[in-house]
Write a protein that holds these residues in place. Structure first.
Motif, PDB file in Angstrom:
ATOM      1  N   THR A   1       0.837  -1.202   0.000  1.00 13.93           N
ATOM      2  CA  THR A   1       0.000   0.000   0.000  1.00 13.93           C
ATOM      3  C   THR A   1       0.867   1.245   0.000  1.00 13.93           C
ATOM      4  O   THR A   1       0.552   2.235  -0.666  1.00 13.93           O
ATOM      5  N   LEU A   2       1.971   1.204   0.753  1.00 15.70           N
ATOM      6  CA  LEU A   2       2.926   2.314   0.780  1.00 15.70           C
ATOM      7  C   LEU A   2       4.235   1.851   0.165  1.00 15.70           C
ATOM      8  O   LEU A   2       4.770   0.799   0.534  1.00 15.70           O
ATOM      9  N   ARG A   3       4.776   2.678  -0.764  1.00 12.65           N
ATOM     10  CA  ARG A   3       5.986   2.305  -1.491  1.00 12.65           C
ATOM     11  C   ARG A   3       7.029   3.424  -1.353  1.00 12.65           C
ATOM     12  O   ARG A   3       7.000   4.408  -2.072  1.00 12.65           O
ATOM     13  N   GLU A   4       7.898   3.287  -0.392  1.00 11.81           N
ATOM     14  CA  GLU A   4       9.000   4.236  -0.184  1.00 11.81           C
ATOM     15  C   GLU A   4       8.491   5.686  -0.119  1.00 11.81           C
ATOM     16  O   GLU A   4       8.870   6.545  -0.919  1.00 11.81           O
ATOM     17  N   VAL A   5       7.631   5.938   0.845  1.00 12.60           N
ATOM     18  CA  VAL A   5       7.078   7.279   1.063  1.00 12.60           C
ATOM     19  C   VAL A   5       8.102   8.128   1.810  1.00 12.60           C
ATOM     20  O   VAL A   5       8.622   7.716   2.852  1.00 12.60           O
ATOM     21  N   ASN A   6       8.380   9.317   1.283  1.00  9.35           N
ATOM     22  CA  ASN A   6       9.350  10.217   1.897  1.00  9.35           C
ATOM     23  C   ASN A   6       8.763  11.626   2.013  1.00  9.35           C
ATOM     24  O   ASN A   6       8.347  12.202   1.012  1.00  9.35           O
ATOM     25  N   PHE A   7       8.726  12.149   3.221  1.00  6.46           N
ATOM     26  CA  PHE A   7       8.378  13.553   3.430  1.00  6.46           C
ATOM     27  C   PHE A   7       8.671  13.914   4.882  1.00  6.46           C
ATOM     28  O   PHE A   7       8.974  13.035   5.704  1.00  6.46           O
ATOM     29  N   HIS A   8       8.619  15.195   5.181  1.00  5.92           N
ATOM     30  CA  HIS A   8       8.758  15.634   6.561  1.00  5.92           C
ATOM     31  C   HIS A   8       7.689  16.669   6.865  1.00  5.92           C
ATOM     32  O   HIS A   8       7.169  17.316   5.955  1.00  5.92           O
ATOM     33  N   ILE A   9       7.343  16.788   8.125  1.00  5.06           N
ATOM     34  CA  ILE A   9       6.376  17.784   8.584  1.00  5.06           C
ATOM     35  C   ILE A   9       7.100  18.707   9.549  1.00  5.06           C
ATOM     36  O   ILE A   9       7.643  18.257  10.560  1.00  5.06           O
ATOM     37  N   GLN A  10       7.124  19.985   9.225  1.00  2.43           N
ATOM     38  CA  GLN A  10       7.804  20.948  10.072  1.00  2.43           C
ATOM     39  C   GLN A  10       6.939  21.296  11.283  1.00  2.43           C
ATOM     40  O   GLN A  10       5.707  21.308  11.203  1.00  2.43           O
ATOM     41  N   GLU A  11       7.586  21.588  12.374  1.00  8.63           N
ATOM     42  CA  GLU A  11       6.867  22.023  13.566  1.00  8.63           C
ATOM     43  C   GLU A  11       6.168  23.349  13.290  1.00  8.63           C
ATOM     44  O   GLU A  11       6.741  24.266  12.704  1.00  8.63           O
ATOM     45  N   GLY A  12       4.898  23.453  13.667  1.00  4.49           N
ATOM     46  CA  GLY A  12       4.162  24.696  13.515  1.00  4.49           C
ATOM     47  C   GLY A  12       3.613  24.931  12.120  1.00  4.49           C
ATOM     48  O   GLY A  12       3.373  26.084  11.749  1.00  4.49           O
ATOM     49  N   GLU A  13       3.403  23.869  11.338  1.00  2.00           N
ATOM     50  CA  GLU A  13       2.810  24.033  10.015  1.00  2.00           C
ATOM     51  C   GLU A  13       1.583  23.138   9.864  1.00  2.00           C
ATOM     52  O   GLU A  13       1.411  22.157  10.589  1.00  2.00           O
ATOM     53  N   ILE A  14       0.727  23.507   8.917  1.00  2.00           N
ATOM     54  CA  ILE A  14      -0.379  22.658   8.513  1.00  2.00           C
ATOM     55  C   ILE A  14       0.054  21.983   7.222  1.00  2.00           C
ATOM     56  O   ILE A  14       0.272  22.642   6.203  1.00  2.00           O
ATOM     57  N   PHE A  15       0.208  20.669   7.286  1.00  2.00           N
ATOM     58  CA  PHE A  15       0.713  19.886   6.168  1.00  2.00           C
ATOM     59  C   PHE A  15      -0.427  19.070   5.586  1.00  2.00           C
ATOM     60  O   PHE A  15      -1.053  18.268   6.275  1.00  2.00           O
ATOM     61  N   GLY A  16      -0.723  19.281   4.309  1.00  2.00           N
ATOM     62  CA  GLY A  16      -1.802  18.561   3.656  1.00  2.00           C
ATOM     63  C   GLY A  16      -1.294  17.311   2.974  1.00  2.00           C
ATOM     64  O   GLY A  16      -0.306  17.347   2.240  1.00  2.00           O
ATOM     65  N   LEU A  17      -1.962  16.197   3.214  1.00  2.00           N
ATOM     66  CA  LEU A  17      -1.646  14.930   2.548  1.00  2.00           C
ATOM     67  C   LEU A  17      -2.849  14.583   1.672  1.00  2.00           C
ATOM     68  O   LEU A  17      -3.917  14.238   2.176  1.00  2.00           O
ATOM     69  N   LEU A  18      -2.662  14.699   0.352  1.00  2.00           N
ATOM     70  CA  LEU A  18      -3.781  14.638  -0.572  1.00  2.00           C
ATOM     71  C   LEU A  18      -3.627  13.486  -1.549  1.00  2.00           C
ATOM     72  O   LEU A  18      -2.521  13.043  -1.839  1.00  2.00           O
TER      73      LEU A  18
END
Length: 284
Positions: free
Chosen positions: A18-35
């Motif tokens: 279902t997940l294939r080498e997913v890479n990202f980061h979420i910075q502190e104090g941000e609204i991060f959209g996963l679409l």
């Protein structure tokens, strides 16, 4: 806040990941959209980050430490609002809230939360009598009940009228402005455009693109501007190159000599980007 590196996951009895080498980061104090469209791995990613799924591949770090090293105290730090609200329907809103408050060391002022979302006067009614929108608002209260520093929200304004959707969106922005961090999944592109500092598009179990909503729209935009104006009794439309608009005599003449009805730059929409990035096909 989060660092996700080569995240993979395959459900038991499934042949494909279902997940294939997913890479990202979420910075502190941000609204991060996963679409992304249904079935691409958004919910699975959230379940990994909320420790509802174990046995994944890759690395997930929360505040610099491996997520697997956190115990039950991790749940004191996060708030989760699932897309489908799950409440004790035979209990009142107040009884639901009181039950969940007991699970946390530092609960919020729930009376204030209920007032903010417009449910305080209905707090002694059974949740079974609540409308879909009321249940969604109660679900948001529950996500905020422990004063989290990290908030996971799945379709938080789904089923809400514009007034109540505005209240929830304002509360999400206030949470961010006070130092909170949000992972948001939604199919409502207007919410994404208004709320998100950065967005990631998922396709086929991986990240296809990450950037700010503004940059994404600029990348796909045509450098043109369209002017609609009155010429006599009829509306006329002209399109001009945005880069040379300041020296375009026709454009300057229109805005000087005629009544301008509308001016629009040819900016692509997040909906268009969603379709392009995720490979969703639309039947004509």
């Amino acid at each position: 806040m989060f660092q996700i590196h080569n995240l993979t996951y395959r459900y038991p009895n499934e042949q494909e990941e279902t997940l294939r080498e997913v890479n990202f980061h979420i910075q502190e104090g941000e609204i991060f959209g996963l679409l992304g469209p249904s079935g691409v791995g958004k919910s699975t990613t959230q379940k990994v980050l909320t420790k509802l799924i174990k046995g994944y591949g890759g690395t997930v770090k929360y505040k610099g430490k491996d997520l697997s090293s956190y115990g039950k105290d991790y749940f004191q730090d996060i708030g989760v609002g699932f897309e489908m609200p799950v409440h004790f329907s035979k209990l009142t809103a107040e009884e639901n809230v009181s039950f969940f408050k007991k699970l946390y060391k530092n609960p919020a002022d729930t009376d204030e939360l209920l007032k903010r979302v417009g449910l305080y006067d209905d707090r002694n009614k059974k949740v079974s009598s609540f409308s879909k929108g009321m249940k969604a608002r109660l679900n948001f209260v529950r996500a905020m009940i422990n004063q989290p520093t990290m908030l996971f929200l799945d379709e938080p304004t789904n089923g809400l009228d514009p007034v109540n959707a505005r209240i929830i969106k304002n509360m999400i922005k206030e949470f961010r402005d006070q130092g909170g961090t949000v992972l948001l999944t939604t199919h409502l592109m207007n919410d994404v455009d208004e709320l998100c500092d950065r967005v990631a598009f998922m396709a086929n179990g991986a990240i296809a693109e990450i950037d700010t909503p503004k940059n994404l729209k600029l990348k796909g935009s045509e450098r043109t501007v369209t002017v609609e104006y009155l010429k006599g009794d009829s509306a006329q439309t002209n399109t001009f190159n945005l880069d040379r608009i300041g020296s375009d005599e026709t454009f300057l003449s229109i805005i000087k000599d005629y009544t301008v009805l509308t001016i629009h730059s040819k900016e692509t929409t997040l909906e268009d980007i969603f379709i392009e990035m995720t490979g969703v096909k639309i039947d004509e």
